[in-house]
Design a protein around this motif. Structure first.
Motif, PDB file in Angstrom:
ATOM      1  N   ILE A 176       0.826  -1.202   0.000  1.00  0.00           N
ATOM      2  CA  ILE A 176       0.000   0.000   0.000  1.00  0.00           C
ATOM      3  C   ILE A 176       0.861   1.252   0.000  1.00  0.00           C
ATOM      4  O   ILE A 176       0.637   2.196  -0.760  1.00  0.00           O
ATOM      5  CB  ILE A 176      -0.941   0.010   1.226  1.00  0.00           C
ATOM      6  N   ILE A 177       1.881   1.285   0.854  1.00  0.00           N
ATOM      7  CA  ILE A 177       2.638   2.524   1.053  1.00  0.00           C
ATOM      8  C   ILE A 177       3.322   2.982  -0.228  1.00  0.00           C
ATOM      9  O   ILE A 177       3.138   4.106  -0.699  1.00  0.00           O
ATOM     10  CB  ILE A 177       3.683   2.341   2.181  1.00  0.00           C
ATOM     11  N   VAL A 178       4.123   2.113  -0.812  1.00  0.00           N
ATOM     12  CA  VAL A 178       4.928   2.533  -1.957  1.00  0.00           C
ATOM     13  C   VAL A 178       4.095   2.704  -3.223  1.00  0.00           C
ATOM     14  O   VAL A 178       4.075   3.779  -3.821  1.00  0.00           O
ATOM     15  CB  VAL A 178       6.094   1.544  -2.187  1.00  0.00           C
ATOM     16  N   PRO A 179       3.365   1.660  -3.694  1.00  0.00           N
ATOM     17  CA  PRO A 179       2.678   1.803  -4.987  1.00  0.00           C
ATOM     18  C   PRO A 179       1.442   2.691  -4.952  1.00  0.00           C
ATOM     19  O   PRO A 179       1.037   3.198  -5.988  1.00  0.00           O
ATOM     20  CB  PRO A 179       2.290   0.361  -5.336  1.00  0.00           C
ATOM     21  N   VAL A 180       0.835   2.911  -3.787  1.00  0.00           N
ATOM     22  CA  VAL A 180      -0.420   3.659  -3.736  1.00  0.00           C
ATOM     23  C   VAL A 180      -0.236   5.003  -3.054  1.00  0.00           C
ATOM     24  O   VAL A 180      -0.436   6.064  -3.653  1.00  0.00           O
ATOM     25  CB  VAL A 180      -1.524   2.842  -3.021  1.00  0.00           C
ATOM     26  N   VAL A 181       0.133   4.992  -1.767  1.00  0.00           N
ATOM     27  CA  VAL A 181       0.198   6.232  -0.992  1.00  0.00           C
ATOM     28  C   VAL A 181       1.248   7.178  -1.557  1.00  0.00           C
ATOM     29  O   VAL A 181       0.983   8.364  -1.802  1.00  0.00           O
ATOM     30  CB  VAL A 181       0.467   5.927   0.490  1.00  0.00           C
ATOM     31  N   GLU A 182       2.451   6.680  -1.774  1.00  0.00           N
ATOM     32  CA  GLU A 182       3.507   7.553  -2.296  1.00  0.00           C
ATOM     33  C   GLU A 182       3.174   8.043  -3.692  1.00  0.00           C
ATOM     34  O   GLU A 182       3.450   9.201  -4.042  1.00  0.00           O
ATOM     35  CB  GLU A 182       4.839   6.800  -2.286  1.00  0.00           C
ATOM     36  N   THR A 183       2.569   7.189  -4.500  1.00  0.00           N
ATOM     37  CA  THR A 183       2.209   7.596  -5.861  1.00  0.00           C
ATOM     38  C   THR A 183       1.183   8.708  -5.854  1.00  0.00           C
ATOM     39  O   THR A 183       1.336   9.734  -6.534  1.00  0.00           O
ATOM     40  CB  THR A 183       1.680   6.385  -6.648  1.00  0.00           C
ATOM     41  N   PHE A 184       0.122   8.540  -5.066  1.00  0.00           N
ATOM     42  CA  PHE A 184      -0.902   9.575  -4.995  1.00  0.00           C
ATOM     43  C   PHE A 184      -0.357  10.838  -4.354  1.00  0.00           C
ATOM     44  O   PHE A 184      -0.734  11.952  -4.737  1.00  0.00           O
ATOM     45  CB  PHE A 184      -2.112   9.058  -4.202  1.00  0.00           C
ATOM     46  N   GLY A 185       0.520  10.675  -3.361  1.00  0.00           N
ATOM     47  CA  GLY A 185       1.111  11.854  -2.735  1.00  0.00           C
ATOM     48  C   GLY A 185       1.947  12.657  -3.701  1.00  0.00           C
ATOM     49  O   GLY A 185       1.908  13.894  -3.709  1.00  0.00           O
ATOM     50  N   ALA A 186       2.696  11.976  -4.545  1.00  0.00           N
ATOM     51  CA  ALA A 186       3.529  12.671  -5.521  1.00  0.00           C
ATOM     52  C   ALA A 186       2.682  13.374  -6.574  1.00  0.00           C
ATOM     53  O   ALA A 186       3.007  14.475  -7.037  1.00  0.00           O
ATOM     54  CB  ALA A 186       4.478  11.670  -6.180  1.00  0.00           C
ATOM     55  N   ILE A 187       1.564  12.754  -6.962  1.00  0.00           N
ATOM     56  CA  ILE A 187       0.699  13.361  -7.976  1.00  0.00           C
ATOM     57  C   ILE A 187      -0.020  14.588  -7.424  1.00  0.00           C
ATOM     58  O   ILE A 187      -0.112  15.621  -8.085  1.00  0.00           O
ATOM     59  CB  ILE A 187      -0.323  12.326  -8.486  1.00  0.00           C
ATOM     60  N   HIS A 188      -0.499  14.490  -6.210  1.00  0.00           N
ATOM     61  CA  HIS A 188      -1.323  15.563  -5.656  1.00  0.00           C
ATOM     62  C   HIS A 188      -0.497  16.746  -5.200  1.00  0.00           C
ATOM     63  O   HIS A 188      -0.929  17.898  -5.304  1.00  0.00           O
ATOM     64  CB  HIS A 188      -2.169  15.024  -4.495  1.00  0.00           C
ATOM     65  N   GLY A 189       0.674  16.499  -4.637  1.00  0.00           N
ATOM     66  CA  GLY A 189       1.500  17.618  -4.196  1.00  0.00           C
ATOM     67  C   GLY A 189       1.394  17.883  -2.705  1.00  0.00           C
ATOM     68  O   GLY A 189       0.958  17.035  -1.926  1.00  0.00           O
ATOM     69  N   PRO A 190       1.758  19.082  -2.262  1.00  0.00           N
ATOM     70  CA  PRO A 190       1.861  19.381  -0.830  1.00  0.00           C
ATOM     71  C   PRO A 190       0.533  19.374  -0.079  1.00  0.00           C
ATOM     72  O   PRO A 190       0.519  19.268   1.129  1.00  0.00           O
ATOM     73  CB  PRO A 190       2.483  20.785  -0.809  1.00  0.00           C
ATOM     74  N   GLY A 191      -0.598  19.483  -0.776  1.00  0.00           N
ATOM     75  CA  GLY A 191      -1.883  19.493  -0.073  1.00  0.00           C
ATOM     76  C   GLY A 191      -2.372  18.116   0.317  1.00  0.00           C
ATOM     77  O   GLY A 191      -3.380  17.976   1.012  1.00  0.00           O
ATOM     78  N   PHE A 192      -1.652  17.095  -0.085  1.00  0.00           N
ATOM     79  CA  PHE A 192      -2.056  15.719   0.169  1.00  0.00           C
ATOM     80  C   PHE A 192      -1.894  15.375   1.648  1.00  0.00           C
ATOM     81  O   PHE A 192      -0.859  15.642   2.253  1.00  0.00           O
ATOM     82  CB  PHE A 192      -1.209  14.774  -0.683  1.00  0.00           C
ATOM     83  N   VAL A 193      -2.953  14.763   2.246  1.00  0.00           N
ATOM     84  CA  VAL A 193      -2.923  14.341   3.647  1.00  0.00           C
ATOM     85  C   VAL A 193      -3.353  12.884   3.711  1.00  0.00           C
ATOM     86  O   VAL A 193      -4.368  12.501   3.126  1.00  0.00           O
ATOM     87  CB  VAL A 193      -3.848  15.205   4.525  1.00  0.00           C
TER      88      VAL A 193
END
Length: 333
Positions: free
Chosen positions: A214-231
């Motif tokens: 979950i962490i690497v393929p999903v959370v980090e991917t979505f975090g990188a796409i969304h940017g600093p507003g991602f929580v």
């Protein structure tokens, strides 16, 4: 209000409702259906009201009432104060207090007349004073967030789905014995661990063996796409708060929403878990293997409308407000 058994008489409160409905223009047949009585009962009560102007039955009609007005009031007060009491307990309390002996059926009729119906109590985790303080602090910190702010939160949660209906939780009556005769052997748990993830109104359903998937393929991917507003939001399950998970999230510059313990009512995903489980159980041909269960879960999840998920996200301000009103206690969610 439809009852399985039609009553021959109505309480005074019931007659008041009957008269009100008839004066509003409803037919006697419709009023009888709504009050759960026969049409003849409605006709007699309406005729009596027009002749006498009273709501209660005439003196001398029917069997003599076993309880007085004061005893009926005592039963109502006792039932409201002791919410988990049974009809037998109320019967014993009434006999001890007044000396009046009635049947449990009479107790149930008196409670029904007062419109006190049995309900299945709501369940929730035990909240200590520390849990309430943590929940209250969390809600006060996020009380000013609007719906658009919550759309940036990546909600996550996990649940178990198994092929058997009882999930291996057997019960026994009179338990406590540690004996081979009462020791129930069980098979290895045969089910799936499912992670549910949201990002705004976009949603994912992942069937995964470990959190690393979950962490690497999903959370980090979505975090990188969304940017600093991602929580990123996850609960306080032990795998989530492990040092290796914390370090991974810090290394990926993921902002984590500090979640108060024992707060499933604040996570809108919980409603979809229940929806998902009920739809799986309602299938005409339930899955028989883990592979079939995995496919069915994905199919049912895909069929859920995005409007339903969006509505749950919009409920976050209301959840926060309810928790503040409850002073950190349980909410209606």
């Amino acid at each position: 209000m439809n009852n399985n058994r039609e009553h021959r008489h109505l309480s005074e409160i019931g007659v008041v409702k009957l008269v009100t409905l008839l004066q509003e223009g409803h037919s006697q047949q419709e009023v009888a259906r709504r009050l759960g009585v026969s049409q003849s009962v409605v006709s007699r009560a309406w005729r009596r009201y027009r002749e006498t102007g009273i709501y209660h039955r005439r003196q001398g009609q029917g069997r003599k009432r076993k309880t007085t007005y004061a005893e009926d009031r005592l039963l109502r007060i006792s039932a409201k104060r002791k919410r988990f009491c049974t009809a037998r307990e109320l019967k014993n309390d009434l006999q001890l207090a007044t000396g009046t002996t009635v049947s449990t059926d009479t107790i149930r009729r008196r409670l029904s007349e007062a419109e006190l119906k049995p309900y299945r109590p709501a369940t929730g985790p035990v909240l200590t004073a520390a849990h309430r303080r943590a929940r209250l602090q969390f809600t006060h910190r996020h009380a000013d967030l609007q719906i658009e702010d919550w759309r940036h939160v990546f909600f996550t949660d996990e649940s178990r789905f198994c092929l058997s209906t009882n999930d291996r939780r057997r019960r026994e009556f009179g338990g406590g014995q540690v004996n081979d005769l009462f020791n129930v052997p069980y098979k290895k748990w045969n089910g799936l661990v499912v992670d549910q993830l949201w990002f705004g109104v976009e949603s994912l359903l992942r069937i995964v063996p470990t959190w690393d998937d979950i962490i690497v393929p999903v959370v980090e991917t979505f975090g990188a796409i969304h940017g600093p507003g991602f929580v990123f939001m996850h609960d306080n399950a032990r795998p989530h708060i492990a040092n290796v998970v914390r370090q991974e999230l810090v290394a990926a510059n993921i902002n984590v929403l500090e979640w108060p313990p024992r707060s499933p009512d604040l996570n809108p995903i919980e409603h979809l878990w229940d929806n998902l489980d009920r739809k799986i159980r309602a299938l005409e041909n339930p899955p028989r293997t883990l592979h079939e269960l995995s496919i069915r879960l994905q199919e049912v999840w895909t069929a859920i409308h995005q409007e339903e998920i969006a509505a749950l996200i919009k409920s976050m301000p209301s959840r926060i407000a309810d928790c503040i009103r409850a002073r950190g206690g349980h909410t209606r969610y």
